[in-house]
Design a protein around this motif. Structure first.
Motif, PDB file in Angstrom:
ATOM      1  N   SER A 267      19.577   0.900 -31.840  1.00  0.00           N
ATOM      2  CA  SER A 267      19.762  -0.499 -32.231  1.00  0.00           C
ATOM      3  C   SER A 267      20.629  -1.229 -31.218  1.00  0.00           C
ATOM      4  O   SER A 267      20.411  -2.412 -30.945  1.00  0.00           O
ATOM      5  CB  SER A 267      20.402  -0.588 -33.618  1.00  0.00           C
ATOM      6  N   TYR A 268      21.626  -0.530 -30.669  1.00  0.00           N
ATOM      7  CA  TYR A 268      22.521  -1.158 -29.707  1.00  0.00           C
ATOM      8  C   TYR A 268      21.810  -1.455 -28.389  1.00  0.00           C
ATOM      9  O   TYR A 268      22.132  -2.427 -27.706  1.00  0.00           O
ATOM     10  CB  TYR A 268      23.720  -0.235 -29.456  1.00  0.00           C
ATOM     11  N   GLU A 269      20.811  -0.652 -28.050  1.00  0.00           N
ATOM     12  CA  GLU A 269      20.176  -0.763 -26.741  1.00  0.00           C
ATOM     13  C   GLU A 269      18.803  -1.431 -26.780  1.00  0.00           C
ATOM     14  O   GLU A 269      18.236  -1.707 -25.721  1.00  0.00           O
ATOM     15  CB  GLU A 269      20.018   0.633 -26.118  1.00  0.00           C
ATOM     16  N   HIS A 270      18.247  -1.688 -27.971  1.00  0.00           N
ATOM     17  CA  HIS A 270      16.878  -2.204 -28.056  1.00  0.00           C
ATOM     18  C   HIS A 270      16.804  -3.466 -28.913  1.00  0.00           C
ATOM     19  O   HIS A 270      17.591  -3.656 -29.842  1.00  0.00           O
ATOM     20  CB  HIS A 270      15.934  -1.145 -28.650  1.00  0.00           C
ATOM     21  N   ASP A 271      15.832  -4.291 -28.590  1.00  0.00           N
ATOM     22  CA  ASP A 271      15.498  -5.429 -29.439  1.00  0.00           C
ATOM     23  C   ASP A 271      14.682  -4.921 -30.615  1.00  0.00           C
ATOM     24  O   ASP A 271      13.699  -4.181 -30.435  1.00  0.00           O
ATOM     25  CB  ASP A 271      14.686  -6.455 -28.638  1.00  0.00           C
ATOM     26  N   SER A 272      15.053  -5.302 -31.815  1.00  0.00           N
ATOM     27  CA  SER A 272      14.441  -4.726 -33.015  1.00  0.00           C
ATOM     28  C   SER A 272      12.978  -5.115 -33.167  1.00  0.00           C
ATOM     29  O   SER A 272      12.194  -4.354 -33.740  1.00  0.00           O
ATOM     30  CB  SER A 272      15.230  -5.156 -34.262  1.00  0.00           C
ATOM     31  N   GLY A 275      10.976  -3.912 -29.440  1.00  0.00           N
ATOM     32  CA  GLY A 275      11.208  -2.536 -29.036  1.00  0.00           C
ATOM     33  C   GLY A 275      11.638  -2.395 -27.588  1.00  0.00           C
ATOM     34  O   GLY A 275      11.859  -1.279 -27.110  1.00  0.00           O
ATOM     35  N   LEU A 276      11.813  -3.519 -26.887  1.00  0.00           N
ATOM     36  CA  LEU A 276      12.240  -3.467 -25.486  1.00  0.00           C
ATOM     37  C   LEU A 276      13.748  -3.242 -25.410  1.00  0.00           C
ATOM     38  O   LEU A 276      14.486  -3.528 -26.350  1.00  0.00           O
ATOM     39  CB  LEU A 276      11.897  -4.784 -24.781  1.00  0.00           C
ATOM     40  N   TYR A 277      14.200  -2.762 -24.254  1.00  0.00           N
ATOM     41  CA  TYR A 277      15.635  -2.695 -24.020  1.00  0.00           C
ATOM     42  C   TYR A 277      16.221  -4.100 -24.125  1.00  0.00           C
ATOM     43  O   TYR A 277      15.580  -5.080 -23.743  1.00  0.00           O
ATOM     44  CB  TYR A 277      15.928  -2.129 -22.627  1.00  0.00           C
ATOM     45  N   ASN A 278      17.462  -4.192 -24.621  1.00  0.00           N
ATOM     46  CA  ASN A 278      18.079  -5.495 -24.805  1.00  0.00           C
ATOM     47  C   ASN A 278      19.119  -5.791 -23.726  1.00  0.00           C
ATOM     48  O   ASN A 278      19.282  -5.037 -22.761  1.00  0.00           O
ATOM     49  CB  ASN A 278      18.696  -5.605 -26.207  1.00  0.00           C
ATOM     50  N   ARG A 279      19.845  -6.879 -23.921  1.00  0.00           N
ATOM     51  CA  ARG A 279      20.843  -7.305 -22.931  1.00  0.00           C
ATOM     52  C   ARG A 279      21.948  -6.261 -22.767  1.00  0.00           C
ATOM     53  O   ARG A 279      22.431  -6.029 -21.654  1.00  0.00           O
ATOM     54  CB  ARG A 279      21.430  -8.652 -23.343  1.00  0.00           C
ATOM     55  N   ASN A 280      22.382  -5.636 -23.877  1.00  0.00           N
ATOM     56  CA  ASN A 280      23.443  -4.627 -23.792  1.00  0.00           C
ATOM     57  C   ASN A 280      23.060  -3.523 -22.813  1.00  0.00           C
ATOM     58  O   ASN A 280      23.853  -3.128 -21.951  1.00  0.00           O
ATOM     59  CB  ASN A 280      23.709  -4.013 -25.170  1.00  0.00           C
ATOM     60  N   LYS A 326       3.505 -10.275 -28.703  1.00  0.00           N
ATOM     61  CA  LYS A 326       2.299 -10.205 -27.873  1.00  0.00           C
ATOM     62  C   LYS A 326       2.659 -10.376 -26.393  1.00  0.00           C
ATOM     63  O   LYS A 326       2.148  -9.655 -25.526  1.00  0.00           O
ATOM     64  CB  LYS A 326       1.319 -11.302 -28.305  1.00  0.00           C
ATOM     65  N   ILE A 327       3.571 -11.298 -26.111  1.00  0.00           N
ATOM     66  CA  ILE A 327       4.015 -11.514 -24.730  1.00  0.00           C
ATOM     67  C   ILE A 327       4.745 -10.274 -24.211  1.00  0.00           C
ATOM     68  O   ILE A 327       4.563  -9.859 -23.067  1.00  0.00           O
ATOM     69  CB  ILE A 327       4.917 -12.757 -24.658  1.00  0.00           C
ATOM     70  N   ALA A 328       5.583  -9.674 -25.061  1.00  0.00           N
ATOM     71  CA  ALA A 328       6.304  -8.461 -24.664  1.00  0.00           C
ATOM     72  C   ALA A 328       5.326  -7.349 -24.298  1.00  0.00           C
ATOM     73  O   ALA A 328       5.535  -6.621 -23.317  1.00  0.00           O
ATOM     74  CB  ALA A 328       7.223  -8.010 -25.797  1.00  0.00           C
ATOM     75  N   ASP A 329       4.263  -7.202 -25.084  1.00  0.00           N
ATOM     76  CA  ASP A 329       3.261  -6.169 -24.799  1.00  0.00           C
ATOM     77  C   ASP A 329       2.558  -6.433 -23.470  1.00  0.00           C
ATOM     78  O   ASP A 329       2.293  -5.505 -22.689  1.00  0.00           O
ATOM     79  CB  ASP A 329       2.239  -6.110 -25.931  1.00  0.00           C
ATOM     80  N   ILE A 330       2.265  -7.714 -23.202  1.00  0.00           N
ATOM     81  CA  ILE A 330       1.601  -8.069 -21.942  1.00  0.00           C
ATOM     82  C   ILE A 330       2.526  -7.784 -20.756  1.00  0.00           C
ATOM     83  O   ILE A 330       2.125  -7.182 -19.758  1.00  0.00           O
ATOM     84  CB  ILE A 330       1.184  -9.557 -21.959  1.00  0.00           C
ATOM     85  N   VAL A 340      11.896  -2.349 -14.786  1.00  0.00           N
ATOM     86  CA  VAL A 340      12.243  -2.126 -16.190  1.00  0.00           C
ATOM     87  C   VAL A 340      12.283  -3.489 -16.871  1.00  0.00           C
ATOM     88  O   VAL A 340      12.847  -4.444 -16.339  1.00  0.00           O
ATOM     89  CB  VAL A 340      13.613  -1.428 -16.336  1.00  0.00           C
ATOM     90  N   LEU A 341      11.686  -3.572 -18.063  1.00  0.00           N
ATOM     91  CA  LEU A 341      11.593  -4.837 -18.793  1.00  0.00           C
ATOM     92  C   LEU A 341      12.615  -4.876 -19.922  1.00  0.00           C
ATOM     93  O   LEU A 341      12.823  -3.883 -20.624  1.00  0.00           O
ATOM     94  CB  LEU A 341      10.177  -5.004 -19.360  1.00  0.00           C
ATOM     95  N   PHE A 342      13.228  -6.052 -20.101  1.00  0.00           N
ATOM     96  CA  PHE A 342      14.233  -6.245 -21.137  1.00  0.00           C
ATOM     97  C   PHE A 342      13.927  -7.518 -21.925  1.00  0.00           C
ATOM     98  O   PHE A 342      13.342  -8.465 -21.392  1.00  0.00           O
ATOM     99  CB  PHE A 342      15.632  -6.393 -20.535  1.00  0.00           C
ATOM    100  N   ASN A 343      14.341  -7.538 -23.183  1.00  0.00           N
ATOM    101  CA  ASN A 343      14.335  -8.760 -23.993  1.00  0.00           C
ATOM    102  C   ASN A 343      15.808  -9.189 -24.093  1.00  0.00           C
ATOM    103  O   ASN A 343      16.556  -8.689 -24.924  1.00  0.00           O
ATOM    104  CB  ASN A 343      13.760  -8.477 -25.370  1.00  0.00           C
ATOM    105  N   ILE A 344      16.246 -10.098 -23.197  1.00  0.00           N
ATOM    106  CA  ILE A 344      17.681 -10.344 -23.051  1.00  0.00           C
ATOM    107  C   ILE A 344      18.207 -11.423 -23.988  1.00  0.00           C
ATOM    108  O   ILE A 344      19.396 -11.419 -24.328  1.00  0.00           O
ATOM    109  CB  ILE A 344      18.040 -10.692 -21.596  1.00  0.00           C
ATOM    110  N   TYR A 345      17.389 -12.371 -24.362  1.00  0.00           N
ATOM    111  CA  TYR A 345      17.744 -13.399 -25.339  1.00  0.00           C
ATOM    112  C   TYR A 345      16.504 -13.662 -26.183  1.00  0.00           C
ATOM    113  O   TYR A 345      15.430 -13.117 -25.924  1.00  0.00           O
ATOM    114  CB  TYR A 345      18.169 -14.717 -24.671  1.00  0.00           C
ATOM    115  N   GLU A 346      16.659 -14.540 -27.160  1.00  0.00           N
ATOM    116  CA  GLU A 346      15.494 -14.921 -27.960  1.00  0.00           C
ATOM    117  C   GLU A 346      14.505 -15.665 -27.064  1.00  0.00           C
ATOM    118  O   GLU A 346      14.847 -16.638 -26.404  1.00  0.00           O
ATOM    119  CB  GLU A 346      15.932 -15.818 -29.122  1.00  0.00           C
ATOM    120  N   ASN A 347      13.258 -15.182 -27.039  1.00  0.00           N
ATOM    121  CA  ASN A 347      12.182 -15.774 -26.244  1.00  0.00           C
ATOM    122  C   ASN A 347      12.485 -15.780 -24.742  1.00  0.00           C
ATOM    123  O   ASN A 347      11.998 -16.630 -24.008  1.00  0.00           O
ATOM    124  CB  ASN A 347      11.871 -17.209 -26.710  1.00  0.00           C
TER     125      ASN A 347
END
Length: 696
Positions: A267-272, A275-280, A326-330, A340-347
């Motif tokens: 949870s600390y490392e991923h966007d819920s 499922g991508l790695y997050n900013r942390n 859908k964008i994350a999957d693409i 390496v792909l991350f979801n760092i903020y909303e959208n």
């Protein structure tokens, strides 16, 4: 039995004492104090010992405890930091039976202390009663709530297959195997391969006499392939009546705790949602790579799709989230060993790219991303921006600053007009703009904190009534002067004030200055002259706006009827119902409400009918067109006519030429302002201009 906690940190001593409050705990501030207490108190059975202390450190204490037989029954757990593996091994070699790493984990400390206290109890009972009452040992051994294995002799192979071993039922339950199965297979074959090397290393040292015990977390593989995590302590053990040294292993099942830790880590490392790695995780990775040095080209590429938030208002949260997924999957299809792909903020997404050739490769990659996303975003009428920041020695060590630059660059990319998804590299111009914005923010912050701060001031532009050709009011226009930057236009500093929420205290300063000017006009006998003030939506929508405004008006002793609040039509469109309710309350008090820059937003005259406003101010762009359009081609006259039918007065802004004034007079415009009459004036000049123009 007593526990002695030895640590030069009073904070850590108090923390450990609280954690072990159920036990009889003594404390010592250093090794000298510890040895005094050990010699004075023979009930001390367990020592929790910090290695780094003044006067007499933990290693020196361990050497004393190991050198004298009278201390033989005392067990020692050492306190280490996470990066002190050598100290842990050295401490174990000097006789410590376990180690605990700082920062101290409550559950781990209690578990380890519990295990060692249980071990001490077992050992003492064995020493006292083994000869006369062997059955007592069997009872304790078989009913203990932890797994226990005692090996009396071992072969010399790395398989750790003990030929003479006692294993209790709890050990069998934890491992999921019978005693016979475990002896036949050997510990190596039921230990998880990733944990085996470390286990073997410790075990060889134990057998050779280099260390007397070791502790570790490891995994056993059960017959069905499932994994069980255990906290294991292994120690040399000399039993009364036995000539050989035995080895005892204590196990506690920590599978559930590990699962919780893994879930928390995930949870600390991923966007819920994606499922991508997050900013942390991205920050930690960037910092880790920075510490290793710069051996290859590195860059971060951000895909800013913040405009997607508008879809939530129209279609709902889940619609936006599904599109985001859908964008994350693409984007995930572009990941490889160097990306390496991350979801760092909303959208907002980001690629961390290593080992690329040059800027051209980054540009081509960004172009490909934009080309892939455009068919998905264009039907949604969503634009975006791709910001690129190359990492070097300087910016790579400031991860927070690096990500800030990335965000700013991606936002600048959104403003590129010639495409749906703009692409922008971070450069010196953006750096300069960042510095400029920081200076403006600093000045605004200082102004917000000090009402006497003089660098925010007002100028006043006269507004005349066309029928009488007299000044009937002034528009208060804010100005900001900064030593390093000079005069800053409102179009630059007001958006920054709004973004930082400083517009609220700044807006208060502006209104107070305007009200003081209005009071001065009244005192000079110009009681019919009003003042217009531009107000932000952020100010108006605050819960205390109306009450605060009325209080300022009362304190300034001015008449509400001489005040006009100007708002843009886009502000009204963003929160129509709530905004209209507040405007109604202001109108009821006598305050005039004007729609500023009318015609540049998304409002309509039909909607203005129900809006609590008194006046429309036609944007300067419509007035400029009067200089080159034929009279019958201009729609300015239509705006004036329709506004009058709605009961609104009309003010034309930006009137600079006589031709424009004549057109506006011909079509019945009520009021005008602009350089044809006067530029914005300082307070004294405005009063002098009023006297001259109105012949008072």
């Amino acid at each position: 039995m007593k526990i002695l906690v030895v640590d030069d940190s009073a904070t850590d001593r108090v923390l450990i004492e609280r954690i072990l409050s159920e036990y009889d705990v003594l404390t010592a501030c250093d090794g000298v104090d510890a040895m005094k207490q050990i010699d004075a108190n023979n009930e001390i059975g367990l020592i929790i010992l910090d290695l780094n202390m003044p006067r007499m450190n933990g290693f020196e204490v361990l050497k004393v405890l190991k050198s004298e037989e009278k201390y033989e029954g005392i067990r020692t757990i050492i306190l280490t930091n996470y990066d002190e593996l050598d100290n842990e091994i050295k401490g174990l070699e000097l006789g410590a039976v376990d180690y605990i790493r700082k920062p101290i984990h409550l559950a781990s400390l209690k578990t380890r202390v519990g295990i060692h206290l249980e071990l001490i109890k077992i050992q003492r009972r064995l020493e006292q009663k083994l000869v006369e009452q062997r059955s007592t040992f069997d009872t304790i051994f078989n009913q203990a709530p932890i797994g226990i294995s005692i090996s009396y002799s071992s072969d010399s192979s790395d398989a750790i297959s003990d030929v003479d071993t006692q294993i209790n039922s709890m050990f069998e339950q934890i491992a999921g195997r019978t005693k016979e199965e475990m002896i036949e297979l050997g510990w190596a074959n039921i230990t998880h391969p990733e944990d085996l090397e470390k286990d073997l290393e410790y075990y060889r040292k134990l057998k050779s006499g280099e260390i007397e015990s070791y502790a570790m977390e490891k995994r056993f593989v059960r017959p069905d392939g499932s994994i069980v995590w255990v906290e294991m302590t292994v120690a040399s053990l000399k039993l009364m009546g036995e000539s050989e040294i035995a080895h005892i292993a204590l196990l506690k099942d920590i599978t559930r705790r590990k699962a919780i830790e893994e879930n928390l880590k995930y949870s600390y490392e991923h966007d819920s949602w994606t499922g991508l790695y997050n900013r942390n995780y991205m920050e930690n990775l960037l910092e880790s790579d920075s510490r290793r040095g710069f051996h290859e080209k590195r860059a971060v590429v951000s895909i800013n799709l913040s405009a997607m938030q508008s879809l939530t208002t129209t279609y709902g949260f889940h619609y936006t989230q599904e599109l985001n997924k859908k964008i994350a999957d693409i984007l995930g299809q572009y990941c490889n060993g160097g990306r390496v792909l991350f979801n760092i903020y909303e959208n907002r997404f980001a690629f961390y790219i290593k080992g690329y050739e040059d800027k051209n490769e980054l540009t081509e990659f960004s172009e490909e991303i934009a080309k892939t996303l455009e068919p998905l975003l264009i039907p949604e009428r969503i634009s975006g921006g791709i910001g690129i920041v190359e990492i070097d020695e300087e910016n790579g060590r400031d991860v927070d600053g690096l990500l800030k630059k990335l965000l700013i660059t991606s936002e600048r990319a959104i403003d590129i007009d010639n495409r749906e998804i703009g692409i922008c590299f971070y450069d010196a111009a953006i750096e300069e703009q960042m510095v400029r914005e920081q200076e403006i923010k600093r000045a605004l912050t200082e102004i917000a904190a000090d009402e006497s701060y003089s660098r925010l001031f007002l100028q006043y532009q006269p507004i005349i009534e066309l029928k009488t050709d007299v000044i009937i009011g002034f528009e208060a226009l804010s100005r900001l002067n900064i030593d390093k930057l000079g005069l800053i236009p409102p179009l630059e500093f007001i958006p920054i004030a709004e973004k930082t929420k400083l517009i609220v205290p700044i807006g208060r300063r502006i209104m107070l200055q305007a009200f003081r000017f209005l009071k001065r006009l009244n005192d000079l006998g110009y009681s019919s002259i009003g003042v217009s003030i531009n107000v932000s939506a952020i100010q108006i929508l605050r819960d205390d706006f109306t009450s605060s405004l009325f209080r300022m008006i009362e304190d300034a002793r001015v008449h509400p009827e001489k005040i006009c609040i100007e708002i843009t039509e886009s502000v009204v469109a963003s929160n129509y119902e709530e905004m209209n309710r507040i405007l109604g309350k202001l109108s009821d008090s006598g305050i005039h409400i004007a729609i500023d820059d009318f015609g540049t937003g998304y409002s309509s005259l039909a909607r203005e009918r129900d809006l609590n406003v008194n006046c429309l101010k036609i944007d300067k762009s419509f007035i400029n067109r009067l200089m080159y359009l034929k009279s019958e081609e201009a729609i300015t006259s239509d705006i004036i006519s329709m506004a009058h039918k709605l009961g609104h007065c009309v003010v034309a802004e930006g009137v600079e030429y006589q031709k424009q004034r004549e057109y506006l007079e011909r079509w019945g415009c009520d009021k005008i302002q602009g350089y044809l009459i006067s530029k914005p004036l300082n307070e004294e000049a405005a009063i002098e201009f009023l006297k001259t123009y109105n012949h008072w």
